[in-house]
Design an enzyme around this catalytic site. Structure first.
Site, mmCIF file in Angstrom:
data_model
loop_
_atom_site.group_PDB
_atom_site.id
_atom_site.type_symbol
_atom_site.label_atom_id
_atom_site.label_comp_id
_atom_site.label_asym_id
_atom_site.label_seq_id
_atom_site.Cartn_x
_atom_site.Cartn_y
_atom_site.Cartn_z
ATOM 1 C CE LYS A 22 52.320 -3.231 38.466
ATOM 2 N NZ LYS A 22 51.717 -4.327 37.720
ATOM 3 C CG ASN A 23 54.206 -6.995 38.277
ATOM 4 O OD1 ASN A 23 53.115 -6.487 38.560
ATOM 5 N ND2 ASN A 23 54.778 -6.832 37.094
ATOM 6 C CB CYS A 116 44.828 -5.150 29.102
ATOM 7 S SG CYS A 116 46.573 -5.434 28.958
ATOM 8 N NE ARG A 121 48.719 -9.058 29.888
ATOM 9 C CZ ARG A 121 49.011 -8.296 30.935
ATOM 10 N NH1 ARG A 121 48.603 -7.052 30.976
ATOM 11 N NH2 ARG A 121 49.704 -8.766 31.936
ATOM 12 C CG ASP A 304 56.702 -5.311 32.775
ATOM 13 O OD1 ASP A 304 55.929 -5.361 31.809
ATOM 14 O OD2 ASP A 304 56.511 -5.959 33.824
ATOM 15 N NE ARG A 396 46.518 -0.754 36.599
ATOM 16 C CZ ARG A 396 46.278 -1.684 35.703
ATOM 17 N NH1 ARG A 396 45.877 -1.340 34.499
ATOM 18 N NH2 ARG A 396 46.420 -2.963 35.989
HETATM 19 N N1 EPU Z 1 50.206 -16.245 27.559
HETATM 20 C C1 EPU Z 1 49.426 -17.159 26.893
HETATM 21 N N2 EPU Z 1 48.563 -17.918 27.629
HETATM 22 C C2 EPU Z 1 48.454 -17.814 28.971
HETATM 23 C C3 EPU Z 1 49.253 -16.876 29.640
HETATM 24 C C4 EPU Z 1 50.120 -16.101 28.890
HETATM 25 O O1 EPU Z 1 49.491 -17.288 25.667
HETATM 26 O O2 EPU Z 1 47.650 -18.548 29.570
HETATM 27 C C5 EPU Z 1 51.147 -15.398 26.785
HETATM 28 C C6 EPU Z 1 50.793 -13.898 26.843
HETATM 29 O O3 EPU Z 1 49.821 -13.541 25.918
HETATM 30 C C7 EPU Z 1 52.137 -13.256 26.598
HETATM 31 C C8 EPU Z 1 53.120 -14.233 27.249
HETATM 32 O O4 EPU Z 1 52.413 -15.454 27.411
HETATM 33 O O5 EPU Z 1 52.384 -13.220 25.210
HETATM 34 C C9 EPU Z 1 53.671 -13.806 28.581
HETATM 35 O O6 EPU Z 1 52.618 -13.358 29.416
HETATM 36 P P1 EPU Z 1 52.609 -13.607 30.977
HETATM 37 O O7 EPU Z 1 51.502 -14.547 31.297
HETATM 38 O O8 EPU Z 1 53.972 -13.980 31.440
HETATM 39 O O9 EPU Z 1 52.216 -12.177 31.534
HETATM 40 P P2 EPU Z 1 51.388 -11.930 32.843
HETATM 41 O O10 EPU Z 1 51.686 -12.977 33.832
HETATM 42 O O11 EPU Z 1 49.973 -11.660 32.495
HETATM 43 C C10 EPU Z 1 53.206 -10.523 34.102
HETATM 44 C C11 EPU Z 1 53.307 -9.124 34.667
HETATM 45 C C12 EPU Z 1 53.344 -8.113 33.534
HETATM 46 C C13 EPU Z 1 54.570 -8.434 32.656
HETATM 47 C C14 EPU Z 1 54.488 -9.877 32.158
HETATM 48 C C15 EPU Z 1 55.706 -10.311 31.367
HETATM 49 C C16 EPU Z 1 52.192 -9.341 36.793
HETATM 50 C C17 EPU Z 1 51.032 -9.006 37.656
HETATM 51 N N3 EPU Z 1 52.164 -8.886 35.538
HETATM 52 O O12 EPU Z 1 51.999 -10.547 33.341
HETATM 53 O O13 EPU Z 1 53.512 -6.831 34.124
HETATM 54 O O14 EPU Z 1 54.614 -7.563 31.558
HETATM 55 O O15 EPU Z 1 54.352 -10.781 33.272
HETATM 56 O O16 EPU Z 1 56.856 -10.190 32.127
HETATM 57 O O17 EPU Z 1 53.138 -9.977 37.254
HETATM 58 C C18 EPU Z 1 53.337 -4.480 34.248
HETATM 59 O O18 EPU Z 1 53.724 -4.547 35.426
HETATM 60 O O19 EPU Z 1 53.258 -3.392 33.617
HETATM 61 C C19 EPU Z 1 52.968 -5.705 33.548
HETATM 62 C C20 EPU Z 1 52.216 -5.713 32.444
#
Ligand code: EPU
Length: 417
Positions: A22-23, A116, A121, A304, A396
């Site tokens: 998915k990701n 969320c 996030r 995850d 999802r």
């Molecule tokens: N963060 C910030 N600022 C930003 C972006 C992120 O402070 O602008 C922080 C977040 O709050 C968090 C950390 O950085 O504490 C890491 O978040 P990240 O941005 O890496 O998460 P994401 O890109 O929103 C993806 C996956 C998630 C997975 C995370 C961590 C996708 C679509 N989603 O989310 O997947 O948990 O990376 O590996 O790729 C899931 O599949 O259940 C899921 C939540």
């Protein structure tokens, strides 16, 4: 709304085929908006989140068909560059259209995703990077309004290695002027899959999978045919299912090369793991041993997989300490697991899991995707019957989970309420 009714305490056996990731598929669909020409994306899981992303690009003028896990998609000429709140609020990953839209159309209006169930996030790092590349960005009435004359490559240092942030910057940089360098980039395999897709379309990306990624902008990208990588989190979830239910399962077509942290912990917890090419057999003869886990960005132990290991370790012979370092609110499964007889205490960002001999069926509530998977694991291992409500969270991110489990001998029913 559907629920799962699961009769637990039964050994499972057989082979389970892992679906596409998915990701990895979500950013690749967003990236098709960069291409001047149709794309064929294979091995795409049929999931609610994938359909939300397809709806989002369709609303902007994309044509697509999705059948037999293949998407035929043409996003060459979008009529709109607006991602509406109604779809973005359903799935945070909608933010992934921001990079492609601003670099190709020089204009993007994308609803802010908001928080969320697992944390606040923020997307500040996505926005700061686009500003550093020359975009002007304003937040108005809950929407990100971004405009640019032309994005220009620059050096970007990420405070934290955000996964979708790294993906958004890579996509924006593919059509920007000159070279973009991302330092402290996310190293997740899904980032590498996106880069491989884009390079097949003519992008010039090097270093994906390491903490420094370089992108040299090109004038245009073509379409291509691409196969999405298998889902390492789904594969890891089935490993936990095997050990929690003392079963022997062969997990087929798993991306073993990027699952070291998960496989090491399953072994440390007492399961025997045999690997042959892309297949992994988990044999659980012995008791579940306690293990300590700390979540990290890749190649560390994935956040995850935290909830699924927590569920499995409720039945360990001793105490495990699980530390969550990525998201501030990712222990919502704990209260539900305790209602099933687990003994877990939360202390700050740690869950202290005191193993118990048995857990028991109950009515429980799914709160987010991975928390829901942990409840399925607990239900399969528990005595008696468990009802899991709100399984739309599972739909999802897990393709045909109930059917795959039934084929392994599990007594699981989907019931419409
Ligand atoms: N963060 C910030 N600022 C930003 C972006 C992120 O402070 O602008 C922080 C977040 O709050 C968090 C950390 O950085 O504490 C890491 O978040 P990240 O941005 O890496 O998460 P994401 O890109 O929103 C993806 C996956 C998630 C997975 C995370 C961590 C996708 C679509 N989603 O989310 O997947 O948990 O990376 O590996 O790729 C899931 O599949 O259940 C899921 C939540």
């Amino acid at each position: 709304m559907d629920k799962f009714v699961i009769e637990g305490s039964k050994n499972l056996h057989g082979n389970v085929e892992i679906s596409g990731s998915k990701n990895a598929a979500l950013p690749i669909i967003a990236a098709t908006c960069l291409c001047d020409g149709p794309c064929v994306i294979n091995n795409v899981p049929n999931l609610a989140d994938i359909n939300t992303m397809l709806k989002l690009v369709e609303n902007m003028g994309c044509n697509y068909s999705f059948a037999n896990n293949s998407i035929h998609i043409d996003c060459s000429k979008l009529k709109s560059t607006k991602a509406e709140y109604d779809l973005v609020r359903k799935m945070r990953a909608s933010i992934l259209v921001l990079g492609p839209l601003i670099t190709k159309y020089l204009n993007a209006i994308v609803s802010l995703p908001g928080g969320c169930a697992i944390g606040v996030r923020p997307v500040n790092l996505h926005i700061d990077a686009l500003k550093a590349m020359g975009a002007s960005v304003n937040i108005e009435k809950g929407y990100i309004h971004a405009t640019a004359k032309k994005l220009k490559g620059t050096e970007i240092y990420l405070d934290t290695p955000t996964v979708t942030g790294t993906e958004n910057i890579i996509m924006a940089a593919t059509l920007a002027e000159d070279k973009t360098t991302i330092y402290n980039a996310a190293k997740e395999p899904e980032v590498v899959d996106l880069a491989n897709f884009l390079n097949k379309c003519g992008a010039k990306i090097s270093g994906a999978g390491s903490s420094t990624i370089e992108i040299i902008g090109v004038a245009k990208l073509t379409g291509c045919e691409y196969e999405v990588m298998p889902d390492r989190i789904e594969a890891g979830t089935f490993m936990c299912i095997a050990h929690a239910t003392h079963s022997t399962l062969t997990i087929k077509n798993a991306p073993i090369y990027c699952m070291h942290a998960i496989i090491d912990k399953i072994k440390e917890a007492g399961a025997d793991v045999q690997i042959k090419d892309n297949d992994c057999t988990v044999i659980s003869h012995s008791n579940i041993l306690p293990v300590n886990i700390k979540t990290f960005a890749y190649p560390g132990f994935p956040t995850d997989m935290q909830a699924q290991f927590t569920a499995m370790l409720t039945l360990a012979q001793g105490t495990s300490i699980i530390e969550e370092t990525i998201f501030e609110n990712r222990f919502q499964h704990v209260a539900e697991l305790n209602r099933m007889g687990a003994n877990i205490v939360i202390s700050g960002n740690k869950a202290i899991v005191n193993g118990v001999k048995k857990i028991y069926g109950a009515q429980v509530m799914a709160t987010d995707l991975r928390a829901s998977a942990s409840l399925v694991i607990a239900a399969l291992a528990a005595e008696n019957t468990t009802e899991i409500l709100r399984i739309y969270h599972l739909d999802r991110g897990y393709e045909f989970l109930d059917k795959k489990l039934q084929a392994l001998g599990a007594r699981i029913k989907r019931v419409s309420q």
